[in-house]
Design a protein around this motif. Sequence first.
Motif, mmCIF file in Angstrom:
data_model
loop_
_atom_site.group_PDB
_atom_site.id
_atom_site.type_symbol
_atom_site.label_atom_id
_atom_site.label_comp_id
_atom_site.label_asym_id
_atom_site.label_seq_id
_atom_site.Cartn_x
_atom_site.Cartn_y
_atom_site.Cartn_z
ATOM 1 N N LYS A 1 9.796 0.571 -18.591
ATOM 2 C CA LYS A 1 9.333 1.938 -18.335
ATOM 3 C C LYS A 1 8.325 1.988 -17.190
ATOM 4 C CE LYS A 1 5.661 2.171 -21.820
ATOM 5 N NZ LYS A 1 5.250 2.700 -23.118
ATOM 6 N N PHE B 1 2.218 10.297 -6.721
ATOM 7 C CA PHE B 1 1.666 8.941 -6.690
ATOM 8 C C PHE B 1 1.482 8.406 -8.107
ATOM 9 C CE2 PHE B 1 -2.182 6.166 -5.517
ATOM 10 C CZ PHE B 1 -1.417 5.197 -4.886
ATOM 11 N N HIS C 1 -2.862 0.309 -6.014
ATOM 12 C CA HIS C 1 -4.109 1.086 -5.949
ATOM 13 C C HIS C 1 -4.938 0.888 -7.217
ATOM 14 C CE1 HIS C 1 -6.920 4.414 -5.856
ATOM 15 N NE2 HIS C 1 -6.333 4.956 -6.906
ATOM 16 N N LEU C 2 -4.287 0.985 -8.384
ATOM 17 C CA LEU C 2 -5.024 0.833 -9.650
ATOM 18 C C LEU C 2 -5.681 -0.545 -9.735
ATOM 19 C CD1 LEU C 2 -2.618 2.503 -12.267
ATOM 20 C CD2 LEU C 2 -4.598 3.513 -11.119
ATOM 21 N N HIS D 1 1.613 9.946 2.588
ATOM 22 C CA HIS D 1 2.867 9.205 2.441
ATOM 23 C C HIS D 1 3.575 9.537 1.127
ATOM 24 C CE1 HIS D 1 5.763 5.912 2.648
ATOM 25 N NE2 HIS D 1 5.465 5.695 1.380
ATOM 26 N N PHE D 2 2.811 9.552 0.039
ATOM 27 C CA PHE D 2 3.417 9.777 -1.283
ATOM 28 C C PHE D 2 3.574 11.267 -1.607
ATOM 29 C CE2 PHE D 2 2.240 5.342 -1.882
ATOM 30 C CZ PHE D 2 3.297 4.855 -2.634
ATOM 31 N N THR E 1 8.930 4.295 -13.813
ATOM 32 C CA THR E 1 7.998 5.411 -13.644
ATOM 33 C C THR E 1 7.078 5.288 -12.435
ATOM 34 O OG1 THR E 1 7.957 5.546 -16.062
ATOM 35 C CG2 THR E 1 6.281 6.817 -14.874
ATOM 36 N N TYR E 2 6.565 4.082 -12.190
ATOM 37 C CA TYR E 2 5.495 3.937 -11.199
ATOM 38 C C TYR E 2 5.915 3.098 -9.994
ATOM 39 C CZ TYR E 2 2.805 5.532 -15.210
ATOM 40 O OH TYR E 2 2.344 6.246 -16.281
ATOM 41 N N SER E 3 5.293 3.412 -8.862
ATOM 42 C CA SER E 3 5.560 2.655 -7.637
ATOM 43 C C SER E 3 4.593 1.480 -7.524
ATOM 44 C CB SER E 3 5.380 3.561 -6.420
ATOM 45 O OG SER E 3 4.017 3.944 -6.312
ATOM 46 N N ARG F 1 0.808 -1.221 0.000
ATOM 47 C CA ARG F 1 0.000 0.000 0.000
ATOM 48 C C ARG F 1 0.842 1.272 0.000
ATOM 49 N NH1 ARG F 1 -3.353 2.525 4.331
ATOM 50 N NH2 ARG F 1 -4.976 3.718 3.245
ATOM 51 N N LEU F 2 1.882 1.291 0.792
ATOM 52 C CA LEU F 2 2.698 2.504 0.899
ATOM 53 C C LEU F 2 4.075 2.310 0.268
ATOM 54 C CD1 LEU F 2 1.813 3.610 4.564
ATOM 55 C CD2 LEU F 2 0.785 4.381 2.422
ATOM 56 N N SER F 3 4.181 1.351 -0.635
ATOM 57 C CA SER F 3 5.499 1.075 -1.210
ATOM 58 C C SER F 3 5.882 2.070 -2.301
ATOM 59 C CB SER F 3 5.538 -0.345 -1.780
ATOM 60 O OG SER F 3 6.746 -0.523 -2.489
ATOM 61 N N ASP F 4 7.003 2.722 -2.086
ATOM 62 C CA ASP F 4 7.545 3.663 -3.073
ATOM 63 C C ASP F 4 8.372 2.948 -4.127
ATOM 64 O OD1 ASP F 4 8.104 5.123 -0.122
ATOM 65 O OD2 ASP F 4 7.038 6.319 -1.615
ATOM 66 N N GLY G 1 3.048 0.908 -4.887
ATOM 67 C CA GLY G 1 1.882 1.455 -4.185
ATOM 68 C C GLY G 1 0.832 1.972 -5.156
ATOM 69 N N TYR G 2 1.280 2.660 -6.202
ATOM 70 C CA TYR G 2 0.343 3.204 -7.189
ATOM 71 C C TYR G 2 -0.314 2.081 -7.990
ATOM 72 C CZ TYR G 2 -1.419 5.828 -11.225
ATOM 73 O OH TYR G 2 -2.215 6.361 -12.206
#
Lengths: 371, 371
Positions: free
Chosen positions: A309, B83, A321-322, B76-77, A313-315, A296-299, A317-318
């Motif tokens: 790519k 995000f 969420h998606l 957090h983000f 670009t993306y974590s 959930r909070l992973s960067d 966590g993001y």
Amino acid sequence: MSSIFKEGIYDTGSYARTGTLDLNGIQIQTPIFMPVGTRGSIKSLTSEDIDELGYNLILANTYHLYLKPGKEVFDHFQGLKNFMSYKKALLTDSGGFQVFSLASLFKFEDDGVRFQSHIDGSHHKFTPASVIDMQRSIGSDIMMVLDDCAPYGSDTKRLELALDRTHRWAKESFAYWMENPGGQNVFPIVQGGVNETLRLRSLETLQKIDFPGIAIGGLSVGEPRPEYIRILECMAPHLDKSRPRYLMGVGTVVDILEGVKNGIDMFDCVLPTRNARNGQVFTSKGKINLRNESHRLSDSPIDPQCECKVCKTYSLGYIRHLHKVKELTAFSLSTYHNLFFMQSFMEKMRKSIEIGNFQGFYDHWKNLFGS
Amino acid sequence: MSSIFKEGIYDTGSYARTGTLDLNGIQIQTPIFMPVGTRGSIKSLTSEDIDELGYNLILANTYHLYLKPGKEVFDHFQGLKNFMSYKKALLTDSGGFQVFSLASLFKFEDDGVRFQSHIDGSHHKFTPASVIDMQRSIGSDIMMVLDDCAPYGSDTKRLELALDRTHRWAKESFAYWMENPGGQNVFPIVQGGVNETLRLRSLETLQKIDFPGIAIGGLSVGEPRPEYIRILECMAPHLDKSRPRYLMGVGTVVDILEGVKNGIDMFDCVLPTRNARNGQVFTSKGKINLRNESHRLSDSPIDPQCECKVCKTYSLGYIRHLHKVKELTAFSLSTYHNLFFMQSFMEKMRKSIEIGNFQGFYDHWKNLFGS
């Protein structure tokens, strides 16, 4: 005919090998994994993505394309490649396997198989010649013969019936294809279930015909992995070295490792793309379930060692969420990553064979993806 | 405070104007259309696509983001932009409108609104301060105040109640925001339904407060277009010239034309993206339904005059097929095209104002997209 395959380096401790497949001028390094574009697109990706990922051989399913959009569309557009704006090489199955697994009803006849569409129940018939005609309209570089893939668990009588039918149809297919071979290749399909005697008989029978390659069907259809390995091992010493060998519908990282170890050059499977859509991605540390609360909070990216790519670009966590809210973008990002992973995995595998470290590669990845 | 808006060219025959919005250093040419990234992604697209399309101001929905992934994730983000790896400007609504339209139950209280999540029925409360706090966590460049958007068809008593509540909350929001304004802006929302007296009262009341911009809510919520136009026309002469005006949730090509004609600078709407997913795309000749049988063998792009990569690469026939078989790629290709269309449409509109041809532009597009 001139060979489409050039042997590369052979591993000394197994049947693993590298090679180059030449499909109408497109050079494909083997062992290769082919992503599946069932209905004319790799689900959630664009043809631009496929190019960017570096895939130059993909698979499409004849059964689906025959039903929708239908042969007339491919005749009009001069093939699927034009239709989907994809410029590289294409392999199609014969549609037979989907008839057995998807069609609402099917019935064998001497000269083919009748079935009802899983979409609307409409009646159709595939014959060895008709599926080649359809694949000619699709314009694939490698076409498959119609075969009879008996379900896992079939008794010997059923397996023998499948073998007879498969071999008879393969001969018919070869004759029909040779009337006008053009630039499209045809591969026959070895059957025989998990019966070693039948597998070897099928392999021997089909290798006697001058097909440019050979496919192995009816594996990874539910049998336990030891059975799968046993059948690959029994065939490996008998595979013709001069022709590319394609293991249909396989597979997982571990199944591919076992396949390459036993001399397989080509693989296709929906798992990397389907699993991606279900939130399972592959990394240098093993599989990850993107939906896990722990992300959930992973960067971090999906895989800090991945150069794709999505990872740049993306974590996690993001993307988690998606997936949790079922955003469409979750599917394309995860699919892109998994296909990048598969490309990279196969590339590293080829390299390991070239430098004489296939066993080390095999042990490393089998340990990570063992289950 | 320093103004975020610089007036550009005014049309001589209407209230249409160009301008430049400066949001923390990001320059946005108006009139502008903002695509909607409800839950942190423009459905089916990546942040790379948004960049490539040239959008530098997008919208996200506070209600959805509050429920999932929740405030803690944005804290957090350090905001939604980080995000989702989006670098440009962001506007968020207050969440109020979604409470009224999506929440399974809601109840007004003096200081806010209680509601139950449409996802799991859990209990929540939004207040003018809490939605600003949430939007601060999201990190939008433009935040919206909590308001009361009475449904279309409400009687005068209900509309007056909404106005009182909306104005009271706007004042509270302004005071709360001013305690620590930072780089984030807040816009109040004009209400009043289709009642001209109430609309003008609301506009006058809210423009007296030193908000950096002004939003108009409660239009395009079911009223017939003549009512919509009548309300825009009654407000147009009274809109403060020095501030950007944002018409919330609008809209269609024609609704945007009417809005710009009446002095609106900013629009957002899910229609271009939602319609794309449903197979309706916008072209220089009007709307097209991609699923139509007539496109089955079409080699043409969606719009031969469109310069987007989808139109440069794929045929109508192919995209129709993808829609017919519900391939995910259909959604991303169609969405990309429609958002390219909207960018191009707004750019041409700004140009038409600059060269004194807004009326010609208006007539041309209203004729094509009249319905």
